[in-house]
Design a protein around this motif. Structure first.
Motif, PDB file in Angstrom:
ATOM      1  N   SER A 282      29.926  25.139  30.416  1.00 40.34           N
ATOM      2  CA  SER A 282      28.989  25.109  31.531  1.00 40.34           C
ATOM      3  C   SER A 282      29.707  25.401  32.851  1.00 40.34           C
ATOM      4  O   SER A 282      29.201  26.152  33.706  1.00 40.34           O
ATOM      5  CB  SER A 282      28.305  23.741  31.599  1.00 40.34           C
ATOM      6  N   LYS A 283      30.911  24.862  33.029  1.00 39.45           N
ATOM      7  CA  LYS A 283      31.676  25.120  34.253  1.00 39.45           C
ATOM      8  C   LYS A 283      32.117  26.581  34.336  1.00 39.45           C
ATOM      9  O   LYS A 283      32.129  27.171  35.423  1.00 39.45           O
ATOM     10  CB  LYS A 283      32.886  24.199  34.302  1.00 39.45           C
ATOM     11  N   ARG A 284      32.441  27.170  33.198  1.00 34.76           N
ATOM     12  CA  ARG A 284      32.824  28.583  33.194  1.00 34.76           C
ATOM     13  C   ARG A 284      31.638  29.464  33.576  1.00 34.76           C
ATOM     14  O   ARG A 284      31.784  30.471  34.291  1.00 34.76           O
ATOM     15  CB  ARG A 284      33.373  28.981  31.816  1.00 34.76           C
ATOM     16  N   ILE A 285      30.459  29.098  33.116  1.00 33.52           N
ATOM     17  CA  ILE A 285      29.259  29.849  33.468  1.00 33.52           C
ATOM     18  C   ILE A 285      28.970  29.698  34.960  1.00 33.52           C
ATOM     19  O   ILE A 285      28.611  30.669  35.652  1.00 33.52           O
ATOM     20  CB  ILE A 285      28.058  29.380  32.617  1.00 33.52           C
ATOM     21  N   ASP A 286      29.139  28.489  35.480  1.00 32.30           N
ATOM     22  CA  ASP A 286      28.955  28.267  36.920  1.00 32.30           C
ATOM     23  C   ASP A 286      29.851  29.199  37.737  1.00 32.30           C
ATOM     24  O   ASP A 286      29.404  29.819  38.714  1.00 32.30           O
ATOM     25  CB  ASP A 286      29.285  26.815  37.275  1.00 32.30           C
ATOM     26  N   ARG A 287      31.120  29.292  37.336  1.00 36.38           N
ATOM     27  CA  ARG A 287      32.070  30.139  38.082  1.00 36.38           C
ATOM     28  C   ARG A 287      31.687  31.610  37.993  1.00 36.38           C
ATOM     29  O   ARG A 287      31.791  32.358  38.975  1.00 36.38           O
ATOM     30  CB  ARG A 287      33.488  29.915  37.556  1.00 36.38           C
ATOM     31  N   CYS A 288      31.244  32.036  36.813  1.00 39.20           N
ATOM     32  CA  CYS A 288      30.835  33.428  36.617  1.00 39.20           C
ATOM     33  C   CYS A 288      29.641  33.776  37.507  1.00 39.20           C
ATOM     34  O   CYS A 288      29.621  34.818  38.180  1.00 39.20           O
ATOM     35  CB  CYS A 288      30.493  33.649  35.143  1.00 39.20           C
ATOM     36  N   VAL A 289      28.647  32.899  37.533  1.00 36.21           N
ATOM     37  CA  VAL A 289      27.452  33.124  38.353  1.00 36.21           C
ATOM     38  C   VAL A 289      27.805  33.093  39.831  1.00 36.21           C
ATOM     39  O   VAL A 289      27.333  33.939  40.619  1.00 36.21           O
ATOM     40  CB  VAL A 289      26.385  32.060  38.015  1.00 36.21           C
ATOM     41  N   ASP A 290      28.639  32.144  40.233  1.00 36.80           N
ATOM     42  CA  ASP A 290      29.024  32.032  41.634  1.00 36.80           C
ATOM     43  C   ASP A 290      29.742  33.292  42.117  1.00 36.80           C
ATOM     44  O   ASP A 290      29.495  33.774  43.226  1.00 36.80           O
ATOM     45  CB  ASP A 290      29.915  30.804  41.817  1.00 36.80           C
ATOM     46  N   ALA A 291      30.626  33.825  41.272  1.00 36.89           N
ATOM     47  CA  ALA A 291      31.352  35.043  41.647  1.00 36.89           C
ATOM     48  C   ALA A 291      30.398  36.219  41.817  1.00 36.89           C
ATOM     49  O   ALA A 291      30.530  37.022  42.759  1.00 36.89           O
ATOM     50  CB  ALA A 291      32.407  35.360  40.589  1.00 36.89           C
ATOM     51  N   ALA A 292      29.416  36.330  40.925  1.00 36.75           N
ATOM     52  CA  ALA A 292      28.435  37.412  41.020  1.00 36.75           C
ATOM     53  C   ALA A 292      27.609  37.289  42.292  1.00 36.75           C
ATOM     54  O   ALA A 292      27.329  38.272  42.991  1.00 36.75           O
ATOM     55  CB  ALA A 292      27.530  37.410  39.791  1.00 36.75           C
ATOM     56  N   ALA A 293      27.216  36.057  42.616  1.00 37.74           N
ATOM     57  CA  ALA A 293      26.386  35.842  43.794  1.00 37.74           C
ATOM     58  C   ALA A 293      27.162  36.113  45.080  1.00 37.74           C
ATOM     59  O   ALA A 293      26.681  36.815  45.985  1.00 37.74           O
ATOM     60  CB  ALA A 293      25.847  34.417  43.781  1.00 37.74           C
ATOM     61  N   ARG A 294      28.370  35.570  45.171  1.00 39.47           N
ATOM     62  CA  ARG A 294      29.162  35.750  46.389  1.00 39.47           C
ATOM     63  C   ARG A 294      29.510  37.218  46.604  1.00 39.47           C
ATOM     64  O   ARG A 294      29.562  37.695  47.748  1.00 39.47           O
ATOM     65  CB  ARG A 294      30.432  34.907  46.300  1.00 39.47           C
ATOM     66  N   GLY A 295      29.730  37.957  45.519  1.00 36.16           N
ATOM     67  CA  GLY A 295      30.032  39.375  45.629  1.00 36.16           C
ATOM     68  C   GLY A 295      28.900  40.184  46.216  1.00 36.16           C
ATOM     69  O   GLY A 295      29.105  41.308  46.706  1.00 36.16           O
ATOM     70  N   CYS A 296      27.691  39.623  46.164  1.00 35.19           N
ATOM     71  CA  CYS A 296      26.521  40.327  46.694  1.00 35.19           C
ATOM     72  C   CYS A 296      25.950  39.636  47.927  1.00 35.19           C
ATOM     73  O   CYS A 296      24.870  40.006  48.411  1.00 35.19           O
ATOM     74  CB  CYS A 296      25.443  40.422  45.619  1.00 35.19           C
ATOM     75  N   GLY A 297      26.638  38.611  48.397  1.00 34.21           N
ATOM     76  CA  GLY A 297      26.205  37.941  49.612  1.00 34.21           C
ATOM     77  C   GLY A 297      24.951  37.108  49.475  1.00 34.21           C
ATOM     78  O   GLY A 297      24.192  36.953  50.435  1.00 34.21           O
TER      79      GLY A 297
END
Length: 409
Positions: A282-297
Motif C-alpha cells: 500500500s505504501k509503494r502504491i502511495d509513492r507511485c501515485v504521488d510521483a505521478a500527481a506531482r509530475g503533473c502539478g
C-alpha cells in the motif's frame, strides 16, 4: 464408518429439487429482499428437520447460523459455510435459459448461482442432515449461511464479530472449485485513487491543471510496480502471481469534450499471494501515485476500500486431510490441491476469526459469474456425500482432530 448409511440418508431427488428452488430465488447482492427470500426457504427447511436456527442481521441483510449436536459426546466443532447472495445476471440476451429458472438440460442445472454457490449451500445442508440421520457422532457441526459475500462480506464479518466462529475448529467453504481442495486463497485490496487539479476550457489548457495525464502516468507506473512485484515474489503455485489491475477510470463527461477535468478517479483491484505484505504494498502504491500527481502539478489521495489478506491452512492438518480422504473415499481418486484465485468468506473467517478454512464445492472453477452458469446435476449428491464423509472423519479423528491455530495469513 457406514458409507451406505450416509448415502441412503441423502435423498438425491429431494436435493436436486431443493437446489432448483434456491436458484429460482432472485438474489443478486443488490437486492436484500432476494437474500431474505432464500433465508426464509432455508429456515423453513431447517424447522421441518427440527433444527433450531438463529437469524442475525448484518447491515440489514439476513444471515443464518445453526448448530447440530452429534449426540456422540465431546468432540471438535466443524463448520460448513456458504453464501446466499449471487451476482447480477447481466445481459439476459447472452443467456440461452432463464437466469433464475432452474432449468435442467443434458444433465446440467442452469441458473445464476447454480455453481456460485447455491449448489454448495444445498449440498452442505443435506450433508449435515445425512450425518444426523445416520447415527450419533462426536462433537458438533455448524452451518453458517451468510449474506453479501459478493460485496463487502458483511455477513462473514458479522459472524466473526458476534462470536459464531469462536468455538469452531475448522470450516469448509462450499465455493465451486472443480474437485480441487483449496487450502490457500489469494488476498485482495480494493483502492480508490483520486486526483485533484483545476477545471478549465479546452481552448486555454494553461489556465487549468488537467488530472488525466496524472491518471495516465499512474496507470503506467502501477504497471511497472506490478512487474517489479512479480519479479520479487515470483509465482506461488497454485495461486500464480500477484497483480495490480486498474478496473475503473472516471474523468470528465462525453458531452463536454471541450472541458478539462479538474478531478478524476482510478479504481484498482489488487490480488496478492503469500509473501506480499499488504501494508508495504500500500505504501509503494502511495509513492507511485504521488510521483505521478506531482509530475503533473496536481494533488492525489489513495483510499483503501477493502483489504483482505491472503490466507493459508496447513495442507497436512486434520481439516484438509479429512477433506482429501473424504473425496478419495467417495470418488475413488485423490483430489488435487489447488488455490482460490479470489477471496471468499473463508478469508474473513480465517484472517479475522482465526479459524482454519478450506474451500471445496460443486461447480466448475471458471464458470462463476458467467452467462449460462451451471452445475452438473450428478455433482449435487456426490459433494453432499463427500462433505458428510469428510465431516465424520474430522469429528471422529479419522484424519486428526482440531487444528485451530494452524491457519496463517
Amino acid at each position: 464408518m457406514d458409507i451406505d448409511a450416509l448415502t441412503a440418508a441423502i435423498d438425491e431427488r429431494e436435493l436436486i429439487e431443493f437446489t432448483r428452488r434456491l436458484v429460482r430465488r432472485y438474489t443478486p447482492r443488490e437486492e436484500g429482499r432476494g437474500e431474505r427470500a432464500v433465508a426464509n426457504l432455508l429456515l423453513a427447511t431447517m424447522r421441518e428437520w427440527g433444527w433450531s436456527a438463529t437469524l442475525f442481521e448484518a447491515e440489514g441483510r439476513p444471515n443464518i447460523v445453526v448448530t447440530v449436536d452429534g449426540g456422540g459426546g465431546e468432540g471438535p466443532m466443524l463448520a460448513f459455510e456458504g453464501h446466499v447472495d449471487v451476482v447480477a445476471e447481466g445481459d439476459v440476451g447472452q443467456w440461452s435459459v432463464d437466469p433464475f429458472g432452474g432449468e435442467i438440460r443434458d444433465g446440467r442445472l442452469y441458473g445464476r448461482g447454480a455453481a456460485d454457490m447455491k449448489s454448495g449451500v444445498a449440498a452442505m445442508l443435506y450433508a449435515v442432515r445425512a450425518l444426523q440421520l445416520s447415527g450419533p457422532f462426536p462433537g458438533r457441526v455448524r452451518l453458517l449461511l451468510l449474506a453479501d459475500e459478493e460485496g463487502m462480506m458483511t455477513g462473514a464479518k458479522a459472524a466473526v464479530a458476534q462470536g459464531f466462529v469462536r468455538d469452531v475448529d475448522g470450516v469448509i467453504c462450499g465455493e465451486p472449485e472443480g474437485d480441487e481442495v483449496c487450502p490457500v486463497s489469494k488476498g485482495a485490496m480494493r483502492l480508490r485513487v483520486d486526483f485533484t487539479g483545476v477545471m478549465s476550457h479546452g481552448a486555454i489548457p494553461w489556465q487549468g491543471r488537467n488530472t488525466l495525464p496524472a491518471l495516465a502516468r499512474a496507470v503506467l507506473g502501477l504497471q511497472d510496480l506490478e512487474c517489479r512485484l512479480v519479479r520479487e515474489v515470483g509465482g506461488r503455485p497454485p495461486l500464480g502471481a500477484p497483480s495490480i489491475t486498474p478496473t475503473v477510470a472516471l474523468a470528465g463527461t462525453a458531452d463536454q469534450i471541450n472541458t478539462i477535468p479538474g478531478s478524476s478517479s482510478l479504481f484498482l483491484d489488487i490480488r496478492t499471494v503469500p509473501g506480499v505484505d499488504h501494508e508495504v504494498l500500500s505504501k509503494r502504491i502511495d509513492r507511485c501515485v504521488d510521483a505521478a500527481a506531482r509530475g503533473c502539478g496536481v494533488g492525489s489521495a489513495v483510499t483503501v476500500i477493502d483489504d483482505r489478506p491472503w490466507v493459508a491452512t496447513d495442507p497436512d492438518g486434520p481439516l484438509v486431510t479429512a477433506l482429501i480422504a473424504g473425496h478419495e473415499i467417495v470418488n475413488g481418486v485423490r483430489p488435487r490441491l489447488g488455490g482460490v484465485p479470489g477471496t471468499t468468506d473463508g478469508t474473513i473467517l480465517t484472517a479475522h476469526g482465526g479459524v482454519p478454512s478450506v474451500v471445496y464445492g460443486p461447480g466448475g472453477k471458471w464458470i462463476a459469474h458467467m452467462a449460462d452458469e451451471w452445475v452438473a446435476v450428478r455433482d449435487l449428491k456426490r459433494y453432499a456425500l463427500t462433505y458428510a464423509v469428510a465431516a465424520r472423519l474430522f469429528l471422529t479423528g479419522g484424519s486428526g482432530g482440531s487444528d485451530r491455530g494452524a491457519a496463517v495469513g
